[in-house]
Design a protein around this motif. Structure first.
Motif, short mmCIF file in Angstrom:
data_model
loop_
_atom_site.label_atom_id
_atom_site.label_comp_id
_atom_site.label_asym_id
_atom_site.label_seq_id
_atom_site.Cartn_x
_atom_site.Cartn_y
_atom_site.Cartn_z
N LYS A 72 -114.40 20.33 -10.16
CA LYS A 72 -113.53 21.62 -10.26
C LYS A 72 -113.26 22.41 -9.14
N GLU A 73 -114.10 22.58 -8.22
CA GLU A 73 -113.77 23.38 -7.10
C GLU A 73 -113.37 22.71 -5.74
N GLN A 105 -105.47 24.51 -5.79
CA GLN A 105 -106.23 25.44 -5.43
C GLN A 105 -107.57 25.17 -4.82
N ARG A 106 -107.98 23.67 -5.07
CA ARG A 106 -109.37 23.08 -4.68
C ARG A 106 -109.40 23.20 -2.95
N ALA A 107 -110.65 23.15 -2.62
CA ALA A 107 -110.70 22.97 -1.36
C ALA A 107 -110.97 21.42 -1.08
N ALA A 155 -113.49 21.72 6.19
CA ALA A 155 -112.88 22.20 5.03
C ALA A 155 -111.72 22.99 4.80
N THR A 156 -111.01 22.91 3.99
CA THR A 156 -109.55 23.48 4.08
C THR A 156 -109.69 25.12 3.69
N HIS A 157 -110.98 25.56 2.89
CA HIS A 157 -110.99 26.83 2.47
C HIS A 157 -112.39 27.30 3.25
N ASP A 158 -112.42 28.85 3.35
CA ASP A 158 -113.49 29.47 4.15
C ASP A 158 -114.64 29.61 3.12
N LEU A 160 -117.16 28.44 0.33
CA LEU A 160 -117.60 27.09 -0.56
C LEU A 160 -118.90 27.46 -1.37
N ASP A 161 -119.25 27.14 -2.31
CA ASP A 161 -120.34 27.20 -3.20
C ASP A 161 -121.24 26.00 -2.71
#
Length: 183
Positions: A72-73, A105-107, A155-158, A160-161
């Motif tokens: 999902k993330e 919207q997912r990384a 990653a493309t997002h800063d 992350l969980d």
């Protein structure tokens, strides 16, 4: 299925498919043995929900492949390889653009060998990092450990969980080898 630039098509890699042998040959030449998982189980595991093993073609020309697992993330791109004779022609970037569109919207997450100045393939590692940075990836504070090997997480997002990411990594390799994520 045509991908974003309209010129490439992706086809699933399945047992007995036309793509099976081509992808296996590239997989074995692009990744050293210690980085590879057994090929047949990868192909079989690709039938799981949210797991994708795809060959990419430009017309009839086999350009490369990816193996990825989605949650999902995040979307974890476990393997991405472009055929040697087709590198530098934009195929790798086109494949990553396809992933960006599918991810929404997912990384997007992947791992690379760390930049170590004494590594025999330092120039190759630097070139790989530069390619991914050009395509929107950034180094994260995480290190991915798989057995005795370790890798830098991009990653493309800063944000992350960490737990989610570690679970995704373990699921991607179906718990075949010990995996750990550290900061």
């Amino acid at each position: 299925m045509l991908i974003s630039n309209g010129d490439m098509e992706k086809r699933p890699v399945r047992l007995l498919s036309k793509e099976y042998k081509k992808v296996k040959k590239l997989y074995e030449s692009a990744f050293p043995a210690y980085e590879r998982l057994p090929y047949l189980p990868l192909v079989l595991l690709a039938t799981r929900k949210n797991t994708h093993f795809d060959a990419y073609y430009d017309g009839d020309t086999f350009c490369g492949f990816t193996y990825s697992v989605m949650s999902k993330e995040a979307v974890y791109i476990l393997f991405l390889a472009v055929n040697d004779v087709h590198r530098g022609k934009g195929y790798g970037s086109a494949i990553l653009e396809d992933f960006k569109e599918r991810a929404g919207q997912r990384a997007l997450v992947l791992t690379i060998e760390p930049l170590e100045s004494d590594a025999k393939n330092y120039d190759e590692r630097l070139k790989r990092l530069t390619f991914y940075e050009r395509n929107g990836f950034k180094a994260t504070p995480y290190t991915y450990h798989e057995g005795k090997e370790y890798y830098t997480v991009l990653a493309t997002h800063d944000h992350l969980d960490e737990k989610e990411l570690e679970t995704l990594f373990k699921r991607a390799i179906c718990y075949m080898v010990p995996v750990k994520l550290t900061k």
